[in-house]
Design an enzyme around this catalytic site. Structure first.
Site, PDB file in Angstrom:
ATOM      1  N   SER A 137      -6.375   3.516 -13.773  1.00 51.31           N
ATOM      2  CA  SER A 137      -7.759   3.244 -13.394  1.00 51.31           C
ATOM      3  C   SER A 137      -8.650   4.339 -13.938  1.00 51.31           C
ATOM      4  O   SER A 137      -8.227   5.498 -14.107  1.00 51.31           O
ATOM      5  CB  SER A 137      -7.883   3.199 -11.865  1.00 51.31           C
ATOM      6  OG  SER A 137      -9.237   3.150 -11.458  1.00 51.31           O
ATOM      7  N   TYR A 150      -7.152   5.896  -2.512  1.00 51.75           N
ATOM      8  CA  TYR A 150      -6.853   5.226  -3.777  1.00 51.75           C
ATOM      9  C   TYR A 150      -7.101   6.159  -4.964  1.00 51.75           C
ATOM     10  O   TYR A 150      -6.275   6.261  -5.873  1.00 51.75           O
ATOM     11  CB  TYR A 150      -7.707   3.962  -3.896  1.00 51.75           C
ATOM     12  CG  TYR A 150      -7.514   3.188  -5.179  1.00 51.75           C
ATOM     13  CD1 TYR A 150      -6.470   2.290  -5.319  1.00 51.75           C
ATOM     14  CD2 TYR A 150      -8.388   3.354  -6.254  1.00 51.75           C
ATOM     15  CE1 TYR A 150      -6.293   1.576  -6.499  1.00 51.75           C
ATOM     16  CE2 TYR A 150      -8.224   2.642  -7.430  1.00 51.75           C
ATOM     17  CZ  TYR A 150      -7.172   1.761  -7.549  1.00 51.75           C
ATOM     18  OH  TYR A 150      -6.996   1.054  -8.721  1.00 51.75           O
TER      19      TYR A 150
END
Length: 330
Positions: A137, A150
């Protein structure tokens, strides 16, 4: 034709990735927790022409992941590609995330990648071949508010993968490991991840369809020589912006990050939360979220983003930084 394992395969990017490999002619082992999602994903793989092996497994449990790998090789054959894509999260300010919730996100989103990577390596290294693709990500480089667990896990995956890559190079191993760094995706996560936000969670724009990520992951598996691939030029600009103007994005995200991640509608307090149990155990959510109208279907990005260079991103960087600086100074 080969054998591919995809974790998090019952929904979102994992679901689209499993389908993309099947369309290439591969057999696919689908690892996830939700039975309904797994069954639907297996049907899609079979319709695309591949053999499907759905396995219900929690990637936080290494022994279960290892058993799934052994079953895959016994029923489909030696694993050629392993894709780690499973994750969970909590949408909330850090002080509203309970310690056991933070631990659980870390165990699934970070240690799940570690477990999958170890299971793959234990089988690939003796053969001296194979590819491991980590679905990363942009948040592995740039943390944002409301997703502390996260973001921390994605940063950890980045460091872990870099360390492992050096070790494999030292061994002159034929096994390759690469990452695909993703932007905001139109997946069901925004309606099934645990949320304490007052309004419905949404991805930070620009938003891409999961098939865009799936194509990038397949490409990375076919060309694993690069250390990482980027989907979306804005992610490169964000990374460079933080390097050239440290601290500026902190102030910008402090101003905009809360609103950008919430839609106008109030969050349904009864919405599912998949942190402790799968949201798709009885209901299939598919690969797409609720953002089809705004999601990009093709990989619109500069040459530098595809090839991880800097020159092609310069124009996009300047445009992005101009907007960031203007907003931060207001």
């Amino acid at each position: 034709m080969g054998v591919v394992v995809v974790t998090g395969a019952s929904g979102g990017v994992g679901r689209a990735t499993a389908r993309a490999f099947a369309e290439r002619g591969d057999d696919v082992a689908l690892l996830a927790r939700g039975q309904a999602g797994l069954r639907a994903a297996a049907r899609e793989v079979e319709r695309a022409g591949g053999r499907a092996l759905p396995i219900q497994v929690d990637v936080a449990d290494f022994a279960a992941v290892d058993r799934a790998a052994s079953r895959t090789e016994a029923e489909l054959g030696p694993v050629d590609v392993w894709v780690n894509a499973a994750f969970s999260g909590v949408f909330a300010p850090f002080t509203q995330v309970e310690p056991d919730e933070f631990r659980r996100v870390t165990e699934v989103t970070y240690l799940g990648f570690v477990h999958g990577t170890r299971a793959a390596l234990d089988r690939m290294r003796p053969r001296d071949r194979g590819v491991i693709v980590q679905a990363g990500s942009a948040l592995a480089y740039r943390g944002i508010p409301l997703q502390s667990a996260y973001c921390g896990a994605k940063h950890a995956i980045q460091g872990f993968t870099e360390s492992l890559r050096c070790e494999l190079l030292h061994e002159r191993s034929g096994v390759r490991v690469t990452m695909v760094q993703l932007p905001g995706m139109n997946t069901p996560q925004f309606d099934w991840v645990l949320s304490r936000l007052p309004r419905r969670a949404q991805p930070v724009a620009p938003v891409y369809q999961p098939e865009v990520a799936a194509r990038a992951i397949v490409h990375a598996a076919e060309h694993p020589g690069r250390r990482e691939y980027w989907v979306g030029g804005s992610t490169v600009a964000t990374l460079l912006g933080d390097k050239f103007a440290p601290g500026l994005l902190d102030r910008y995200l402090a101003r905009t990050g809360y609103g950008a991640q919430q839609a106008g509608q109030r969050r349904d307090p009864a919405q599912p939360a998949n942190l402790w149990s799968p949201a798709d155990e009885r209901r299939d959510f598919g690969a797409h979220g609720r953002f089809d109208r705004r999601a990009v279907r093709r990989m619109v990005q500069p040459w530098a983003s595809r090839h991880h260079g800097l020159l092609g991103a310069a124009g996009l960087l300047l445009a992005t930084l101009g907007g960031v600086i203007a907003r931060a100074r207001r």
